[in-house]
Design an enzyme around this catalytic site. Structure first.
Site, PDB file in Angstrom:
ATOM      1  N   GLU A  38      23.623  58.566  63.660  1.00  0.00           N
ATOM      2  CA  GLU A  38      24.147  57.385  64.342  1.00  0.00           C
ATOM      3  C   GLU A  38      25.678  57.414  64.334  1.00  0.00           C
ATOM      4  O   GLU A  38      26.300  57.113  63.302  1.00  0.00           O
ATOM      5  CB  GLU A  38      23.674  56.113  63.643  1.00  0.00           C
ATOM      6  CG  GLU A  38      22.167  55.984  63.556  1.00  0.00           C
ATOM      7  CD  GLU A  38      21.714  54.575  63.193  1.00  0.00           C
ATOM      8  OE1 GLU A  38      20.903  54.028  63.939  1.00  0.00           O
ATOM      9  OE2 GLU A  38      22.178  54.034  62.187  1.00  0.00           O
ATOM     10  N   HIS A  41      22.265  54.066  55.501  1.00  0.00           N
ATOM     11  CA  HIS A  41      22.724  53.554  56.798  1.00  0.00           C
ATOM     12  C   HIS A  41      24.226  53.272  56.711  1.00  0.00           C
ATOM     13  O   HIS A  41      24.735  52.876  55.658  1.00  0.00           O
ATOM     14  CB  HIS A  41      21.957  52.281  57.155  1.00  0.00           C
ATOM     15  CG  HIS A  41      22.202  51.824  58.557  1.00  0.00           C
ATOM     16  ND1 HIS A  41      23.343  51.152  58.929  1.00  0.00           N
ATOM     17  CD2 HIS A  41      21.471  51.968  59.686  1.00  0.00           C
ATOM     18  CE1 HIS A  41      23.293  50.899  60.232  1.00  0.00           C
ATOM     19  NE2 HIS A  41      22.160  51.376  60.716  1.00  0.00           N
TER      20      HIS A  41
HETATM   21  P1  PGA Z   1      21.678  49.175  67.337  1.00  0.00           P
HETATM   22  O1  PGA Z   1      21.545  49.604  65.803  1.00  0.00           O
HETATM   23  O2  PGA Z   1      20.457  49.717  68.058  1.00  0.00           O
HETATM   24  O3  PGA Z   1      21.699  47.684  67.315  1.00  0.00           O
HETATM   25  O4  PGA Z   1      22.926  49.785  67.853  1.00  0.00           O
HETATM   26  C1  PGA Z   1      21.071  50.872  65.451  1.00  0.00           C
HETATM   27  C2  PGA Z   1      21.100  51.052  63.958  1.00  0.00           C
HETATM   28  O5  PGA Z   1      22.088  50.660  63.312  1.00  0.00           O
HETATM   29  O6  PGA Z   1      20.130  51.589  63.379  1.00  0.00           O
END
Ligand code: PGA
Length: 234
Positions: free
Chosen positions: A158, A101
């Site tokens: 992401e 992540h």
């Molecule tokens: P968020 O986080 O939905 O709070 O933007 C997503 C993530 O980091 O997996």
């Protein structure tokens, strides 16, 4: 869990990433409320819950409404690595693990090499890796450094600006990035993450290259997460 199967539907994944949040007592209340209020879910939707390590006993083997993952694993196998949880230690309790992540890359110095090593650990333990990438370049590195990943895991795309900002990417941009990543991993389901809510989720799950979403903030409240699941089903 009551499941309804519709022919010809793509498999969708809805992942809840709790990050570093919640006591055990809070997790127990969340789990009870979630399982009680979950609507009949299509067989083609998999809900992957990724709470923190100490919540694993609250969720593991308690319901077939979801599958369970964790947010990280050790770079090493079990042994003298104080404070670490090895893939081989949790393989009986979870089916999935998030790796790489962007918060781990940023705050804990996880490089593409470390991510690749963790993927190898997960695959060797029989746990499905969900590798988080914020660019096509990181996906390319993964294909080079951890060929084991191909055919064995999911990608959670992401973009950095969208994480926790309340400003999601557009479904079209996310789909375009997912299309590029799909060229690298033709059989991996690709999920979008970054400020996904019940209001915007359908825009993402309807995109041809997206097979689901990763949800941070909106997964912390069971009612909000249930609204999001209902929106996907609508
Ligand atoms: P968020 O986080 O939905 O709070 O933007 C997503 C993530 O980091 O997996």
């Amino acid at each position: 869990m009551v499941e309804i199967s519709l022919p010809g539907m793509k498999m969708l994944y809805i992942l809840g990433n709790w990050k570093s949040n919640k006591t055990t007592a809070e997790a127990v209340l969340w789990q009870q409320s979630f399982v009680k209020n979950l609507p009949p879910v299509l067989e083609s939707i998999t809900i992957i819950l990724c709470p923190a390590f100490h919540h694993v006993p609250v969720f593991a083997h308690k319901s077939d409404a979801y599958v369970l993952g964790v947010q990280n694993i050790s770079l090493f196998d079990a042994g003298a690595y104080t404070g670490e949880v090895a893939a081989s230690m949790i393989k009986d309790d979870v089916t999935h693990v998030m790796i790489g992540h962007s918060e781990r890359r940023k705050h804990f110095g996880e490089t593409d090499e470390i991510v690749a090593q963790k993927v190898k650990r997960a695959v060797a333990a029989g746990i499905t890796p969900i590798v988080c990438v914020s660019s096509t370049g990181q996906a390319k590195q993964l294909s080079v450094l951890a060929p084991e990943f191909t055919n064995s895991g999911l990608i959670l795309y992401e973009p950095l600006f969208a994480i926790g900002s309340g400003k999601s990417d557009s479904p079209e941009n996310a789909n375009a990035a997912a299309g590029e990543i799909q060229q690298i991993f033709p059989s991996a389901p690709i999920l979008y993450g970054g400020s996904v809510t019940h209001e915007n989720v359908k825009g993402f799950t309807d995109q041809p290259y997206l097979s689901g979403v990763g949800v941070g903030g909106a997964s912390l409240d069971p009612d909000k997460f249930l609204s999001l699941i209902r929106a996907v089903l609508s």
